[in-house]
Write a protein that holds these residues in place. Structure first.
Motif, PDB file in Angstrom:
ATOM      1  N   THR A 240     -14.302   5.982  -4.920  1.00 41.57           N
ATOM      2  CA  THR A 240     -13.622   4.781  -4.397  1.00 41.57           C
ATOM      3  C   THR A 240     -13.682   3.592  -5.349  1.00 41.57           C
ATOM      4  OG1 THR A 240     -15.639   4.170  -3.201  1.00 41.57           O
ATOM      5  CG2 THR A 240     -13.991   5.471  -2.010  1.00 41.57           C
ATOM      6  N   THR A 241     -14.133   3.822  -6.585  1.00 40.40           N
ATOM      7  CA  THR A 241     -14.179   2.740  -7.576  1.00 40.40           C
ATOM      8  C   THR A 241     -12.921   2.792  -8.437  1.00 40.40           C
ATOM      9  OG1 THR A 241     -16.585   2.856  -7.660  1.00 40.40           O
ATOM     10  CG2 THR A 241     -15.487   1.730  -9.473  1.00 40.40           C
ATOM     11  N   CYS A 294      -1.296   2.710   1.413  1.00 43.42           N
ATOM     12  CA  CYS A 294      -1.813   3.463   0.268  1.00 43.42           C
ATOM     13  C   CYS A 294      -0.935   3.169  -0.930  1.00 43.42           C
ATOM     14  CB  CYS A 294      -1.875   4.954   0.552  1.00 43.42           C
ATOM     15  SG  CYS A 294      -0.279   5.783   0.647  1.00 43.42           S
ATOM     16  N   ASP A 347      -6.186   2.301   2.128  1.00 45.41           N
ATOM     17  CA  ASP A 347      -6.973   3.131   1.229  1.00 45.41           C
ATOM     18  C   ASP A 347      -7.632   2.235   0.173  1.00 45.41           C
ATOM     19  OD1 ASP A 347      -7.601   5.921   0.152  1.00 45.41           O
ATOM     20  OD2 ASP A 347      -6.722   4.919  -1.594  1.00 45.41           O
ATOM     21  N   HIS A 348      -8.793   2.682  -0.327  1.00 47.45           N
ATOM     22  CA  HIS A 348      -9.554   1.871  -1.281  1.00 47.45           C
ATOM     23  C   HIS A 348      -8.732   1.479  -2.509  1.00 47.45           C
ATOM     24  CE1 HIS A 348     -13.441   2.030   0.672  1.00 47.45           C
ATOM     25  NE2 HIS A 348     -13.328   3.339   0.840  1.00 47.45           N
ATOM     26  N   ALA A 351      -7.023  -2.093  -2.955  1.00 51.73           N
ATOM     27  CA  ALA A 351      -7.773  -3.287  -3.365  1.00 51.73           C
ATOM     28  C   ALA A 351      -7.623  -3.580  -4.849  1.00 51.73           C
ATOM     29  CB  ALA A 351      -9.250  -3.123  -3.004  1.00 51.73           C
ATOM     30  N   SER A 352      -7.250  -2.581  -5.634  1.00 47.28           N
ATOM     31  CA  SER A 352      -7.139  -2.785  -7.084  1.00 47.28           C
ATOM     32  C   SER A 352      -5.720  -3.099  -7.540  1.00 47.28           C
ATOM     33  CB  SER A 352      -7.635  -1.532  -7.825  1.00 47.28           C
ATOM     34  OG  SER A 352      -6.784  -0.425  -7.558  1.00 47.28           O
ATOM     35  N   TYR A 381     -10.965  -1.214   4.705  1.00 44.53           N
ATOM     36  CA  TYR A 381     -10.664  -0.258   3.640  1.00 44.53           C
ATOM     37  C   TYR A 381     -11.427   1.039   3.915  1.00 44.53           C
ATOM     38  CZ  TYR A 381      -8.536  -3.961   0.821  1.00 44.53           C
ATOM     39  OH  TYR A 381      -7.719  -4.974   0.356  1.00 44.53           O
ATOM     40  N   ASP A 383     -11.449   5.616   2.750  1.00 40.73           N
ATOM     41  CA  ASP A 383     -10.898   6.737   1.976  1.00 40.73           C
ATOM     42  C   ASP A 383      -9.876   7.438   2.857  1.00 40.73           C
ATOM     43  OD1 ASP A 383     -10.357   8.956   0.468  1.00 40.73           O
ATOM     44  OD2 ASP A 383     -12.345   9.870   0.690  1.00 40.73           O
TER      45      ASP A 383
END
Length: 568
Positions: A240-241, A294, A347-348, A351-352, A381, A383
């Motif tokens: 998740t990073t 997503c 989904d994580h 955030a990016s 958030y 997975d």
């Protein structure tokens, strides 16, 4: 066994309705015959293979102190009604009525029956833990039975159930059972993986599947190329990073995107990347609408979403529901300025996203330079997406690869999923009533036979591992009218049986070509052919696994066979 007295109806042609190799070979080699769609008879060769599979299973179950029972296939509806599965299991459950119009089910599984049995007999923690198992026929009314023994309406299973006073005890048995299953599938010679899985209609948590690798497998396995990590694609976790760009945040703009409905449309029209797009979907979770986000290059995993929301059911909302909620079509949905009472889960990877693209909640318009938290809020958030090949594994020790697999075993920690509704309780060491902690552990016995057949074959037929072959040796006399051949064949047949070898003696008055073709189809580990050198006591030996042939003098046969079958 003399082949002339057995029942081995081989077939030269491939049956037209047999789609996969194992189905074709098991039919052609005379191991099974179809009675109706998804329903099979096991002929003598098939029954012997099943018995050997069952023997291995029984040995490993007994090694972890599991005790065998045999429960009824005909089950009272009241038991299923107590857990609610009479109503929720679906049309796969065969439901029948007796002459008094009482409802019964044909056993698709036995959680209710075993729980009621133990509930009525085990009242104290002193009798726990307890593990019971059976090998039994199961019934499921598959909509489309296919692939022979891999997806049938009647099949053979080993199912075990454990009962515990504490979660710690359940954890210990779960690990014991996981190791026992590893031992079983290793002894069966299967190329398999142990994968993280979903509980499905059984329920419970902490569940693993055992998947035999096969190109025709109906399940996709995501596994690490360098570490032990493996999971069913539906349950494969994500790292998740995500790296986030440090580019300057730009102002949101609304732009016209006529007739642009898909991510591919937007990527092409705006000359951008799918990783920049924010896909917004409206799902219905237990009848309540929720917005799910997503990245454009990702796909939402329904099972992960269901688990993240703690919902019983999730499904995409109908377009009419979306139009009523947002006044736009599904291709124009975005996360900006959604109704305040609409929950947003992302989904994580969202955030990016920096300066992303999303729908404007207005047909034929999209927003660019959209940024999470600045331009829209996310309630949570999680997975939520399907893993993709090339993704980093959750343990960070490799990258994800895909393989197809056939599910041959499944283990679950049920907890109190069944003991609570069925009032399965015991008195603990303080004299208080507690619900059993339960585990459930299944193996598809008949399915294993097909999985082994998928992995062990060549263009001529089956190639059974030594410990599963219906017979050890195929003894063939090429010409039963030749006195020297017949005498040597009869002599060896008696000798080999006295040494406890399992021998299929082809004494039929058939041509050599027919006998060899049938022998290759059946696939026994060793073929001993008695031909023209019978008069000098020489036989031809062929190893089915390698195809290698050699000659042995009759005086050395038993010693060489003992070395071959005694080898690991």
């Amino acid at each position: 066994m003399k082949q002339s007295l057995s029942f081995i109806p081989t077939m030269r042609e491939v049956p037209s309705d047999a789609e996969i190799l194992s189905h074709q070979l098991l039919l052609r080699a005379g191991f099974i015959r179809q009675n109706a769609s998804g329903i099979y008879s096991y002929l003598p060769l098939g029954k012997k293979v099943l018995s050997k599979i069952e023997l291995i299973i029984r040995e490993e179950m007994e090694a972890i102190d599991a005790v065998e029972v045999f429960m009824p296939a005909l089950q009272q509806a009241e038991l299923w009604q107590k857990t609610g599965r009479w109503y929720s299991y679906g049309p796969e459950l065969f439901r029948v009525k007796d002459r008094h119009q009482r409802d019964f089910a044909l056993g698709a599984t036995h959680e209710e029956v075993i729980t009621s049995l133990v509930r009525d007999e085990v009242k104290s923690y002193k009798k726990l833990p307890l593990t019971l198992y059976q090998i039994q026929t199961k019934f499921r009314d598959e909509l489309r039975p296919r692939f022979g023994l891999l997806r049938g309406r009647e099949f053979i299973m080993k199912d075990a159930y454990s009962f515990h006073a504490t979660e710690e005890s359940l954890d210990e048995k779960y690990q014991d059972m996981k190791q026992a299953y590893t031992n079983i599938f290793t002894r069966l010679g299967l190329n398999f993986r142990t994968v993280i899985a979903d509980g499905g209609t059984i329920g419970g948590t902490d569940t693993h599947e055992f998947m035999a690798l096969s190109e025709i497998g109906e399940d996709t396995i995501a596994y690490s190329d360098t570490s032990p990590y493996a999971a069913n694609i539906e349950m494969a976790e994500m790292n998740t990073t995500f790296e986030k760009s440090d580019e300057v945040l730009l102002e949101v703009e609304k732009i016209s995107t006529p007739n642009m409905q898909t991510i591919d449309d937007i990527v092409s029209f705006l000359d951008t990347e799918a990783t920049k797009c924010i896909k917004t979907l409206i799902f219905k979770a237990d009848e309540k609408l929720v917005a799910v986000l997503c990245r454009g290059d990702h796909e939402i995993n329904d099972i992960k979403l269901k688990n993240a929301l703690g919902a019983d059911t999730v499904e995409l909302a109908y377009e009419g529901d979306v139009i009523e909620l947002l006044s736009c079509g599904v291709g124009s949905i975005g996360p900006v300025k959604l109704p305040l009472d609409l929950k947003v889960i992302a989904d994580h990877a969202i955030a990016s996203v920096v300066n992303g693209v999303c729908g404007a909640n207005e047909d034929d318009f999209h927003l660019i330079n959209v940024n999470p938290e600045r331009d829209f809020a996310v309630d949570r958030y999680a997975d939520l997406r399907f893993v993709q090949e090339g993704d980093t594994t959750p343990d960070g020790e490799g990258t994800i690869k895909f393989a197809q697999g056939i599910e041959v075993g499944h283990i679950f920690k049920l907890g109190t999923t069944y003991s609570e509704p069925m009032e399965g309780t015991f008195l603990d060491n303080n004299g208080r009533n507690q619900h059993y902690q339960m585990g459930c552990y299944g193996i598809g016995v008949s399915r294993i036979m097909a999985a082994v057949a998928e992995q062990y074959n060549d263009e001529n037929g089956l190639k059974w591992p030594k410990n599963l072959a219906p017979f050890n040796i195929h003894l063939i006399a090429l010409n039963m009218k030749d006195e020297a051949q017949k005498d040597l064949a009869d002599e060896l047949y008696k000798l080999l049986k006295s040494y406890r070898f399992e021998v299929l003696y082809d004494d039929r008055p058939e041509r050599a070509g027919v006998k060899f073709a049938d022998s290759d189809l059946i696939g026994l580990p060793i073929r001993i052919t008695i031909g023209k050198k019978a008069s000098v006591g020489i036989v031809e030996v062929k190893y089915r696994s390698s195809g290698e042939s050699t000659e042995w003098p009759k005086e050395e046969i038993t010693e060489k066979l003992q070395a071959f079958f005694g080898a690991e």
